[in-house]
Design a protein around this motif. Sequence first.
Motif, short mmCIF file in Angstrom:
data_model
loop_
_atom_site.label_atom_id
_atom_site.label_comp_id
_atom_site.label_asym_id
_atom_site.label_seq_id
_atom_site.Cartn_x
_atom_site.Cartn_y
_atom_site.Cartn_z
N ALA A 1 53.47 28.44 39.66
CA ALA A 1 52.46 28.50 40.71
C ALA A 1 51.47 29.63 40.45
O ALA A 1 50.26 29.48 40.68
CB ALA A 1 53.14 28.69 42.06
N CYS A 2 52.00 30.75 39.96
CA CYS A 2 51.12 31.88 39.63
C CYS A 2 50.13 31.49 38.53
O CYS A 2 48.94 31.85 38.57
CB CYS A 2 51.95 33.08 39.18
N THR A 3 50.61 30.77 37.53
CA THR A 3 49.76 30.36 36.41
C THR A 3 48.63 29.46 36.90
O THR A 3 47.46 29.63 36.52
CB THR A 3 50.60 29.62 35.36
N LYS A 4 48.98 28.49 37.75
CA LYS A 4 47.95 27.58 38.27
C LYS A 4 46.95 28.32 39.15
O LYS A 4 45.75 28.07 39.10
CB LYS A 4 48.62 26.45 39.06
N MET B 1 46.15 31.48 38.96
CA MET B 1 45.33 32.36 38.13
C MET B 1 44.22 31.58 37.44
O MET B 1 43.10 32.09 37.25
CB MET B 1 46.22 33.04 37.09
N ALA B 2 44.50 30.33 37.08
CA ALA B 2 43.51 29.51 36.37
C ALA B 2 42.29 29.23 37.22
O ALA B 2 41.19 29.01 36.70
CB ALA B 2 44.15 28.21 35.92
N THR B 3 42.46 29.25 38.54
CA THR B 3 41.31 28.96 39.41
C THR B 3 40.28 30.08 39.40
O THR B 3 39.16 29.90 39.87
CB THR B 3 41.78 28.72 40.86
N TYR B 4 40.65 31.23 38.85
CA TYR B 4 39.73 32.36 38.82
C TYR B 4 39.14 32.60 37.43
O TYR B 4 38.53 33.64 37.19
CB TYR B 4 40.45 33.64 39.30
N ALA B 5 39.32 31.62 36.54
CA ALA B 5 38.83 31.79 35.16
C ALA B 5 37.32 31.99 35.14
O ALA B 5 36.80 32.81 34.36
CB ALA B 5 39.21 30.58 34.32
N LEU C 1 37.07 38.02 41.26
CA LEU C 1 37.68 37.68 42.55
C LEU C 1 39.21 37.64 42.49
O LEU C 1 39.86 37.48 43.53
CB LEU C 1 37.16 36.32 43.03
N ALA C 2 39.76 37.76 41.31
CA ALA C 2 41.22 37.64 41.14
C ALA C 2 41.97 38.81 41.76
O ALA C 2 43.14 38.69 42.14
CB ALA C 2 41.58 37.50 39.67
N GLY C 3 41.31 39.94 41.86
CA GLY C 3 41.95 41.10 42.48
C GLY C 3 43.23 41.51 41.78
O GLY C 3 43.25 41.69 40.55
N GLU C 4 44.32 41.67 42.54
CA GLU C 4 45.60 42.15 42.00
C GLU C 4 46.45 41.03 41.40
O GLU C 4 47.59 41.27 41.00
CB GLU C 4 46.40 42.83 43.11
N ARG C 5 45.93 39.84 41.34
CA ARG C 5 46.73 38.71 40.93
C ARG C 5 47.33 38.89 39.53
O ARG C 5 48.54 38.71 39.33
CB ARG C 5 45.91 37.42 41.00
N LYS C 6 46.52 39.22 38.58
CA LYS C 6 47.00 39.32 37.20
C LYS C 6 48.14 40.32 37.08
O LYS C 6 49.20 40.02 36.51
CB LYS C 6 45.86 39.70 36.26
N ALA C 7 47.95 41.51 37.62
CA ALA C 7 48.98 42.54 37.53
C ALA C 7 50.25 42.14 38.28
O ALA C 7 51.37 42.36 37.81
CB ALA C 7 48.44 43.86 38.07
N THR C 8 50.07 41.52 39.43
CA THR C 8 51.22 41.10 40.23
C THR C 8 52.00 40.00 39.54
O THR C 8 53.24 40.07 39.43
CB THR C 8 50.77 40.62 41.62
N TYR C 9 51.30 38.99 39.04
CA TYR C 9 51.97 37.86 38.41
C TYR C 9 52.67 38.28 37.13
O TYR C 9 53.80 37.86 36.85
CB TYR C 9 50.97 36.74 38.13
#
Length: 744
Positions: free
Chosen positions: A652-655, A657-661, A666-674
Amino acid sequence: MFGCFPDVGGARKDDGAGPAPTMVDSFPILFAPASPRAVARKFTDFGMGRHDGDELGEMSVAIFDDATMKAKLPSRVYARFKEALNTGEKTSEEDQKTIADAIFKWAREKGAVSFAHWFFPSRGGSGANGSMAGALKMDTLIDLDWSSHEASKPFYATLPPERLFQGETDGSSFPNGGLRATHTAAAFTTWDRSSPCFVIDKVLRIPCAFITHLGACIDEKTPLLRSNDALNKQGLRLLKNIGIGTDAKVMHSFLGWEQEFFVVQAELYRRRPDLVNCGRTLVGKLPARNQQAELNYFQPPTGNVQALLFNVQAAMLKMGVPMAVLHNEVAPAQHEMSPIYCHSTYSCDNNVLFMEVLEKEAEKLGLRALLHEKPFAGINGSGKHNNWSVGTDTGLNFFYPGKKDDARQLFVTGIACLAYGLSKHNEVVRCCVATAGNDHRLGAQEAPPAIISLYPGHGFEEHVDAIIAGGPLLGYRAEKSSADPKTAAAMPAVCGVEDRNRTAPFPFCGNRFEFRAVGSSQNCSFPIAVCNTIMASGMSALSALIEGGMSHRDAVAQMFKEHRHVIFTGNGYSEEWLTESAKRGLPNLKNTPQAVAQFNSEKAKALFKELGIFTEEECDARAEIMYENYITTLSVEVDTLISMVETGILPACTKDMATYAAMPALAGERKATYEGIKIETDKLKDIFGKRPHDDLKAEATYICDTIKPQMVEVRRLVDKAEGLIEKELYPYPTYEALIYSHHS
């Protein structure tokens, strides 16, 4: 929340032992708990009769209780059976046949086709399904016609007496701590004659003790039965020594339990691997509104939940269990039901039956009952408060102040014995409520601390100090006050003798003590066995002082002086109590591995051996069982958490994250958190693989100290990710859906 425990034993009118059983805390009750069947007959006498759909008209129709036994058996057989409960005498073969025939005929009238010895293996708590607390094998009510000369003998409907009173099964396949093995597997069930048979789902159930071929206990009931014997012996000895209640022939322990549980939609439950495998959620973010405003507490239950509670109530009443209270609890989706008290062995059986019936009835409504101590992080967990008391066949209650001097002296004496037991054997009391699930409750701001202390009330605490200073046993003023609403329409409410202390693990509640530390998924038998044991130990110690020449007053004073440190009437949730309890020398066994290590200590073994509760071998075996249960519970949780992360959360995290390519800003903390979830999950897998395997204590301690903190870290990141992932991508039903969706 509210204990159903009027005065023990239906006290005599002239002995001052207690109030008439007309109130259950603030709830009025309609009948004395001893004979609900008699009440149904009273209703009939008043023209109410028994009507279809009238739960009160169907009370106790499916239980072979004392009234039924007395009506069905010859008077002499009935008298001998009742006497055997006090003396321990074996039931003769002739009487066994008479009793078996009577129960068979009665059970067939109730539609029974099979019978089952119902026993209680030492499976532990920690969120096991309620139906897992009991065990049975169903046998059809038939036997061969042994008088026939045919090779293939005909059969007929019957209940052979030897099959009523005992059975045999494989003991090696149940938790046994090394007391059984595949090549030494025989174990036996034997009817607990103090707990009546009943019919459920066309099966006659026979409550049983469960012992090995050599007589060692590998169950929860046998230690309770032994502890009642010890309490009886030491209690009667003490009464003789203090010259109070010397006409008593039998001592009893009594229990009224308060069962908390959660209810969720079954369809959502099945979509949560953690609930299915572990009984609790391993990940999950609290909704914005949870229990902050305590909106759920005593709110009228919603339609399908109320239907569930009423259905369970009806089923239990039919089987002779006096269910008296049902209500919403503090947390969303949390509820409670409780009966009026009864004899402890019967009451413990009733609680196991309740958990089973609750789950069956929930399933019929598309719901799922959760009995784990902490199904959801961040909101209250569930306990099973055990309202426990000790009394005689003549109506004396050791925990009721009474109205006459003898009753008041007995009350002071009883609390002295309890203080001795809690002080001297503090560790085993903590151990009897130690499970992986209960570790999430004890010490939190919702349940008693892991430090075991005694709350007898502020007024009684002052009386204890006066006795220690040389004062008489009499002098405690057990006078009830009143709370005046100061309005013409409402009368003043009668208050208890002492205030209620919900932070105490062992508070006084007017005519009993409430052991609040028991976990919701536990069988009550083990905690109550320990309560009986420490009480019997205190009684024995006090008797020894008096038999050695000390006066009753001086012996009680000495006992209070030596064990004054276990009495605490303050806030058990406070940081100050942690410091103060350490100064007093009270143990703070913060988790299950620490507690279990004390169960087979030399001190504990001496206690149990002296009173005939456990042999040294049985102590070692039970400690092994508790370690194994803890290790298994946490190992299943680790495997489930890793699987949920790798097959659900990370995809789910991978999918997401792909929406912010196209717009990474706008991804914010997503990359570090995932990425953190992946790193910390890999670390969990690594340290879990390094756990020791050759020593149960070492493995349990490693899991507790090393694995659990890493599980918390993985959860922290997953819960953070839940607040970031696109809603439709999150793979599991959320807390919001679980705790609110069925309230309709």
